[in-house]
Each structure stands twice: as C-alpha cells, then as structure tokens.
Enzyme design. Sequence first.
Site, mmCIF file in Angstrom:
data_model
loop_
_atom_site.group_PDB
_atom_site.id
_atom_site.type_symbol
_atom_site.label_atom_id
_atom_site.label_comp_id
_atom_site.label_asym_id
_atom_site.label_seq_id
_atom_site.Cartn_x
_atom_site.Cartn_y
_atom_site.Cartn_z
ATOM 1 N N ASP A 32 0.812 -1.226 0.000
ATOM 2 C CA ASP A 32 0.000 0.000 0.000
ATOM 3 C C ASP A 32 0.843 1.272 0.000
ATOM 4 O O ASP A 32 0.308 2.373 0.096
ATOM 5 C CB ASP A 32 -0.930 0.019 1.224
ATOM 6 C CG ASP A 32 -2.255 -0.696 0.982
ATOM 7 O OD1 ASP A 32 -2.660 -0.819 -0.193
ATOM 8 O OD2 ASP A 32 -2.884 -1.117 1.972
ATOM 9 N N ARG A 92 0.331 -1.840 7.447
ATOM 10 C CA ARG A 92 0.931 -0.618 6.876
ATOM 11 C C ARG A 92 1.886 0.083 7.843
ATOM 12 O O ARG A 92 2.501 1.103 7.469
ATOM 13 C CB ARG A 92 -0.175 0.365 6.442
ATOM 14 C CG ARG A 92 -1.089 -0.185 5.355
ATOM 15 C CD ARG A 92 -1.923 0.920 4.710
ATOM 16 N NE ARG A 92 -1.086 1.857 3.956
ATOM 17 C CZ ARG A 92 -1.537 2.971 3.385
ATOM 18 N NH1 ARG A 92 -2.808 3.305 3.486
ATOM 19 N NH2 ARG A 92 -0.715 3.766 2.718
ATOM 20 N N HIS A 119 -11.407 7.355 4.622
ATOM 21 C CA HIS A 119 -10.461 8.463 4.828
ATOM 22 C C HIS A 119 -11.165 9.744 4.396
ATOM 23 O O HIS A 119 -11.926 9.725 3.421
ATOM 24 C CB HIS A 119 -9.221 8.316 3.936
ATOM 25 C CG HIS A 119 -8.113 7.468 4.479
ATOM 26 N ND1 HIS A 119 -7.349 6.647 3.667
ATOM 27 C CD2 HIS A 119 -7.591 7.350 5.737
ATOM 28 C CE1 HIS A 119 -6.422 6.051 4.406
ATOM 29 N NE2 HIS A 119 -6.547 6.451 5.661
ATOM 30 N N CYS A 158 -4.754 9.892 -3.071
ATOM 31 C CA CYS A 158 -4.063 8.928 -2.202
ATOM 32 C C CYS A 158 -2.613 8.731 -2.625
ATOM 33 O O CYS A 158 -1.758 8.413 -1.808
ATOM 34 C CB CYS A 158 -4.756 7.571 -2.235
ATOM 35 S SG CYS A 158 -6.427 7.594 -1.636
#
Length: 269
Positions: free
Chosen positions: A68, A93, A168, A262
């Site tokens: 990610d 992550r 998010h 992102c």
Amino acid sequence: MRRDATPRRYLMCPPEHFKVTYSINPWMDPAKPVDLPLALAQWEDLRDRYRSLGHTVETLDPRPGLPDMVYAANGATVIDGRVLGARFAYPERAAEAEAHLEWFRANGFTDVHEPSHINEGEGDFAVTADWILAGRGFRSSPLSHDEAQEFFGRPVIGLDLVDPRYYHLDTALCVLDAHEVMYYPEAFSPGSRAVLRRLFPDALIATAQDASVLGMNAVSDGRHVVLPQGATGLFGPLRERGFEPIGMDLGELLKGGGSVKCCTLELRA
Ligand code: ARG
C-alpha cells in the site's frame, strides 16, 4: 472567475510492489487480480501529468512487503515545511511510517514530529487557508486532531466519517482552493454535515455516483483539478467555477481503495 495555479511539490511512491493481498477497506478484494504493469503505467501518467503542469514530483523508494506504499498521502502531513509523521491504524501498513520519516530526514526536513496518536497523514488531514479539516471514525484517532493542532498551530476541525467506503477524509472531501472545497455529504455524520455547510456554504456538492468512483480523491493546484476520469458529473460543475478538470485513469489503484489524491502527498513549503 479567473483561477490561478500555483506550483506545488509532491511526494509519490511508484507501485512497484503493489498488490491486494489483505483487505482493510471495502474496496480491497484479494481475489481480484491486479495488473501490475498497468498500475505502474497509470501511476507514471499521473506523475508525468503533474510535471507537465509545472509541479515538482519527488519520489519515495517503494519497499517490498508494503503493497500500500503507493498511497503516499498517508505517510505524513507537511505544512510550512514542518512534518507530522503518520502512525497507521493497521499493522499491515505500520512500517510505511518509518520509511516516510527516513525520507524526510534525508531530504532536508529538520522539523519532524513522530506522532503519539494514530493518524494516516493527508488521508485524514486536509489543509485550507484557515483550517486543518480532520477526518475520524475509521482510521485517524480523534486524539491525533489535538496533536496536529498543537504541532501546526492551526485550528483543527474534526469531521466524523460514517460510511466504510469513505474511510479516509480524502475519499469524501477535496480542497479545491484556499477557501473552497467539494465533498460528498452522505459520507459524514449529520453534525459534521452541518459544520461543513456552515464553513463552506458554497461548496461543490458531489453525487453518490461521483463519490463511488472516488471522485473526491482529487488534487487541485488552484486551477487544475486532477481527478479520477469516471467522476464525469464533476467536470461541468468544476468548469462552471473556473477550474480545469483533468481526468486520469487509475483503475488498478482503485482496487486498493485509492486514487489520485491517495497517491500524492503535498510538501507545503
Ligand atoms: N489500501 C489502502 C488503505 O486501506 C488505501 C489507502 C488510500 N489512501 C488514501 N489517502 N485514502 O489504507
């Protein structure tokens, strides 16, 4: 209305190790194959587009085992050249935070704060001229809002996210200019919707359709708004306001639950 772009500096991380092997948001389905060469090509298009608009793009070296990491926006928040590091909600992550800190320290950033509370960088912190808008509910801890306010010395406005697809803040709201935003109201609690109406009475309001292709996951330089190409309903309203929408295909990266924003961490001087 005349819109002026200002040159930006972005940090991006190529998706060399991108894959969907775990699921920490509803977009991620490990059973769905990812086309890695295509993901890389889409990411390169985005990087090249920023450069052709006159922006500077720095790159962070991707690390194996951190699929990610391409979503660089989550690794920190940078305002006035000061860096608030990230602390990730999921262990998958966690190690990305240190990779970002190392990059900042190696690249001349001296004021770097390692956070005590969970925050996923610009995934949940959006910066306007007056405030930091801060998401909570799925990832960043409400305690990280106070930490950001204290570190940056800017008022932080907490906003409650309520729909797991928009986990998010940057999947539900985008800062278009100093005092302007676009957002998808249904992603927020009723109280937070009222706050947004009060702060931004003239905001561009997105439809469910535009939100569902991550249309809110966009990057504006004050004039050009780079956004997922499927968010067709936003092009007209953006043009009416004097912006120039630029659609990008980031279809492979959508499989991880992210798009344009992102992949883009803004380094604010
Ligand atoms: N798979 C990543 C996660 O769930 C996607 C992150 C998207 N980034 C963003 N800024 N919204 O954490």
